[in-house]
Design an enzyme around this catalytic site. Structure first.
Site, PDB file in Angstrom:
ATOM      1  N   HIS A 136       0.866  -1.194   0.000  1.00 28.47           N
ATOM      2  CA  HIS A 136       0.000   0.000   0.000  1.00 28.47           C
ATOM      3  C   HIS A 136       0.893   1.231   0.000  1.00 28.47           C
ATOM      4  O   HIS A 136       1.288   1.741   1.045  1.00 28.47           O
ATOM      5  CB  HIS A 136      -0.915  -0.040   1.232  1.00 28.47           C
ATOM      6  CG  HIS A 136      -1.922   1.071   1.285  1.00 28.47           C
ATOM      7  ND1 HIS A 136      -3.051   1.021   2.068  1.00 28.47           N
ATOM      8  CD2 HIS A 136      -1.980   2.272   0.648  1.00 28.47           C
ATOM      9  CE1 HIS A 136      -3.761   2.122   1.919  1.00 28.47           C
ATOM     10  NE2 HIS A 136      -3.114   2.918   1.064  1.00 28.47           N
ATOM     11  N   HIS A 172       1.269   4.745  -2.583  1.00 30.13           N
ATOM     12  CA  HIS A 172       0.894   5.504  -3.788  1.00 30.13           C
ATOM     13  C   HIS A 172       2.166   6.161  -4.317  1.00 30.13           C
ATOM     14  O   HIS A 172       2.763   6.984  -3.608  1.00 30.13           O
ATOM     15  CB  HIS A 172      -0.136   6.568  -3.437  1.00 30.13           C
ATOM     16  CG  HIS A 172      -1.368   6.013  -2.792  1.00 30.13           C
ATOM     17  ND1 HIS A 172      -2.534   5.784  -3.491  1.00 30.13           N
ATOM     18  CD2 HIS A 172      -1.616   5.602  -1.520  1.00 30.13           C
ATOM     19  CE1 HIS A 172      -3.447   5.278  -2.671  1.00 30.13           C
ATOM     20  NE2 HIS A 172      -2.909   5.148  -1.469  1.00 30.13           N
ATOM     21  N   HIS A 181      -9.437   0.739  -1.339  1.00 28.39           N
ATOM     22  CA  HIS A 181      -9.421   1.421  -0.050  1.00 28.39           C
ATOM     23  C   HIS A 181     -10.835   1.328   0.541  1.00 28.39           C
ATOM     24  O   HIS A 181     -11.817   1.607  -0.155  1.00 28.39           O
ATOM     25  CB  HIS A 181      -9.079   2.901  -0.222  1.00 28.39           C
ATOM     26  CG  HIS A 181      -7.631   3.189  -0.474  1.00 28.39           C
ATOM     27  ND1 HIS A 181      -6.923   2.622  -1.483  1.00 28.39           N
ATOM     28  CD2 HIS A 181      -6.760   4.014   0.181  1.00 28.39           C
ATOM     29  CE1 HIS A 181      -5.677   3.077  -1.458  1.00 28.39           C
ATOM     30  NE2 HIS A 181      -5.545   3.925  -0.457  1.00 28.39           N
ATOM     31  N   GLU A 239     -11.064   3.441   5.868  1.00 29.37           N
ATOM     32  CA  GLU A 239     -10.017   4.359   6.360  1.00 29.37           C
ATOM     33  C   GLU A 239     -10.739   5.413   7.201  1.00 29.37           C
ATOM     34  O   GLU A 239     -10.567   5.477   8.404  1.00 29.37           O
ATOM     35  CB  GLU A 239      -9.279   4.996   5.179  1.00 29.37           C
ATOM     36  CG  GLU A 239      -8.222   6.025   5.594  1.00 29.37           C
ATOM     37  CD  GLU A 239      -7.541   6.717   4.410  1.00 29.37           C
ATOM     38  OE1 GLU A 239      -8.074   6.659   3.275  1.00 29.37           O
ATOM     39  OE2 GLU A 239      -6.481   7.342   4.630  1.00 29.37           O
ATOM     40  N   ASP A 247       1.810   4.110   2.651  1.00 28.50           N
ATOM     41  CA  ASP A 247       0.747   4.924   2.033  1.00 28.50           C
ATOM     42  C   ASP A 247       1.337   6.034   1.160  1.00 28.50           C
ATOM     43  O   ASP A 247       1.396   5.872  -0.060  1.00 28.50           O
ATOM     44  CB  ASP A 247      -0.206   5.484   3.104  1.00 28.50           C
ATOM     45  CG  ASP A 247      -1.605   5.749   2.567  1.00 28.50           C
ATOM     46  OD1 ASP A 247      -1.879   5.408   1.400  1.00 28.50           O
ATOM     47  OD2 ASP A 247      -2.433   6.294   3.326  1.00 28.50           O
ATOM     48  N   ASP A 248       1.725   7.158   1.771  1.00 31.42           N
ATOM     49  CA  ASP A 248       2.287   8.300   1.029  1.00 31.42           C
ATOM     50  C   ASP A 248       3.507   8.789   1.800  1.00 31.42           C
ATOM     51  O   ASP A 248       3.435   9.786   2.532  1.00 31.42           O
ATOM     52  CB  ASP A 248       1.231   9.402   0.910  1.00 31.42           C
ATOM     53  CG  ASP A 248      -0.005   8.915   0.161  1.00 31.42           C
ATOM     54  OD1 ASP A 248       0.039   8.865  -1.078  1.00 31.42           O
ATOM     55  OD2 ASP A 248      -0.983   8.539   0.834  1.00 31.42           O
TER      56      ASP A 248
HETATM   57  N1  HPA Z   1      -6.660   7.252   0.972  1.00 31.79           N
HETATM   58  C1  HPA Z   1      -7.326   7.512  -0.145  1.00 31.79           C
HETATM   59  N2  HPA Z   1      -6.726   7.964  -1.234  1.00 31.79           N
HETATM   60  C2  HPA Z   1      -5.411   8.141  -1.224  1.00 31.79           C
HETATM   61  C3  HPA Z   1      -4.671   7.899  -0.094  1.00 31.79           C
HETATM   62  C4  HPA Z   1      -5.332   7.408   1.064  1.00 31.79           C
HETATM   63  O1  HPA Z   1      -4.759   7.147   2.136  1.00 31.79           O
HETATM   64  N3  HPA Z   1      -3.392   8.193  -0.406  1.00 31.79           N
HETATM   65  C5  HPA Z   1      -3.367   8.591  -1.694  1.00 31.79           C
HETATM   66  N4  HPA Z   1      -4.597   8.568  -2.198  1.00 31.79           N
HETATM   67 ZN    ZN Z   2      -3.759   4.754   0.358  1.00 27.67          ZN
END
Ligand code: HPA
Ligand code: ZN
Length: 348
Positions: free
Chosen positions: A26, A28, A206, A209, A287-288
């Site tokens: 996971h 991006h 996703h 969250e 994630d990012d």
């Molecule tokens: N959630 C949803 N979209 C996203 C995320 C996330 O954590 N990171 C990059 N796009």
């Molecule tokens: Zn994500």
């Protein structure tokens, strides 16, 4: 799954986590764009940025929820124009991942963020696919691409993106669903996911969250996804927790992301331990990483320090990450053996 492990002193846990072979499932790739690279690509491509310096941009990374992050994340991606840009972004991530002992990376990309600016999807996919091939050649890191549909856009636009990507489908292992979750439930994309399934793509989304547990259930039942990205809201639904454990549905959990986007008030409140102790196939991911303060090993170190996870949890998380990956069975066996060797080397 419980496993008899070599004894490992708590003091050796940070070294063990750093050395642990793992899969990252996971991440991006646009979220790995560091501020320095945003400025370098802006200069290379003659793109004007609304920030005077790297420091000023970094200071803007103060998020209150998912949407406040997404606004700045899409703005950052606007510097990406050429195939080389996508390649360079991918390689910068793979170098970091290799240093973190990532053996397998299944990375998300958001083509609609780029095609909306006039960048052809082939530019995006060819650049990233070349980075994946280079990661294998230079680091022995196995890499695959997952195309994400932006859920704040329409299903028709998702279908158009799918059509656009099909000539390059050999480079794409699966599809996912990301962006603003609340108000954009899984069933909005039921038909496009059904089509992707017919085409043989692996499916993830996703869910849970910020959205309710029922979005997780509908991602499984309506979209037929094989993994849930995030999924941490599942703890509010006992029946769903039992199902996720019984069916070994993987959750790709992202602790620092959850902290920065205030899914949990503090990292010490994170429910990763509860998910693992309930027998779910949870994994740790970044994630990012450029936006949330760390790559995958930073996520391991921070969540272990904050929530008191043990060496047994570390083994389970790494084991889960290989189990949950879409890699070939022979690769998974080799990485699991490396995991056991890593534990032997850290024996107290
Ligand atoms: N959630 C949803 N979209 C996203 C995320 C996330 O954590 N990171 C990059 N796009
Ligand atoms: Zn994500």
């Amino acid at each position: 799954m419980s496993q008899t492990l070599p004894p490992i002193a708590a003091a050796r846990l940070p070294a063990l986590l750093a050395a642990l072979p793992k899969a990252e499932l996971h991440m991006h790739i646009e979220g790995s764009l560091e501020p320095e690279m945003i400025f370098a690509l802006a200069a290379r491509n003659g793109v004007a940025l609304p920030y005077a310096s790297v420091d000023e941009l970094r200071r803007a990374y103060a998020f209150t929820d998912l949407q406040s992050f997404l606004d700045i994340y899409y703005a950052g991606a606007s510097v990406l124009r050429t195939e080389q840009d996508f390649h360079d972004m991918g390689m910068a991530y793979f170098e970091r991942a290799a240093a973190d002992q990532v053996r397998r990376a299944e990375i998300f990309f958001d083509p609609q963020t780029h095609t909306a600016r006039g960048v052809p999807i082939a530019t995006v996919i060819r650049g990233l696919a070349r980075a994946c091939a280079d990661a294998q050649a230079r680091h022995g890191l196995s890499a695959a691409l997952i195309l994400c549909f932006l859920r704040h856009l329409s299903e028709r636009e998702a279908f158009e993106t799918l059509e656009d990507a099909l000539p390059l489908r050999e480079h794409v292992i699966g599809v996912g669903l990301d962006s603003s979750e609340l108000g954009h439930p899984p069933e909005k994309f039921a038909r496009v996911f059904a089509r992707c399934r017919e085409l043989g793509f692996r499916l993830v989304a996703h869910a849970g969250e910020e959205g309710p547990p029922d979005y997780i259930r509908r991602a499984l039942d309506v979209l037929s996804v094989e993994r849930i990205d995030h999924g941490v809201q599942a703890v509010h639904d006992t029946a769903l927790m039992q199902r996720l454990a019984a069916e070994r549905i993987p959750l790709t959990v992202c602790p620092l992301s959850n902290q920065k986007l205030r899914v949990f008030p503090e990292l010490r409140d994170h429910n990763l331990k509860a998910l693992l102790d309930a027998g779910l196939c949870a994994t740790v991911n970044s994630d990012d990483p450029a936006y949330f303060g760390g790559y995958v090993n930073d996520n391991f170190q921070a969540v272990f320090a904050a929530t008191g996870l043990t060496a047994q949890h570390a083994w389970q998380l790494a084991h889960n990450s290989f189990e949950a990956s879409f890699a070939a069975a022979a690769d998974k066996r080799r990485w699991r053996q490396q995991l056991d060797e890593c534990f032997e080397r850290h024996r107290t």
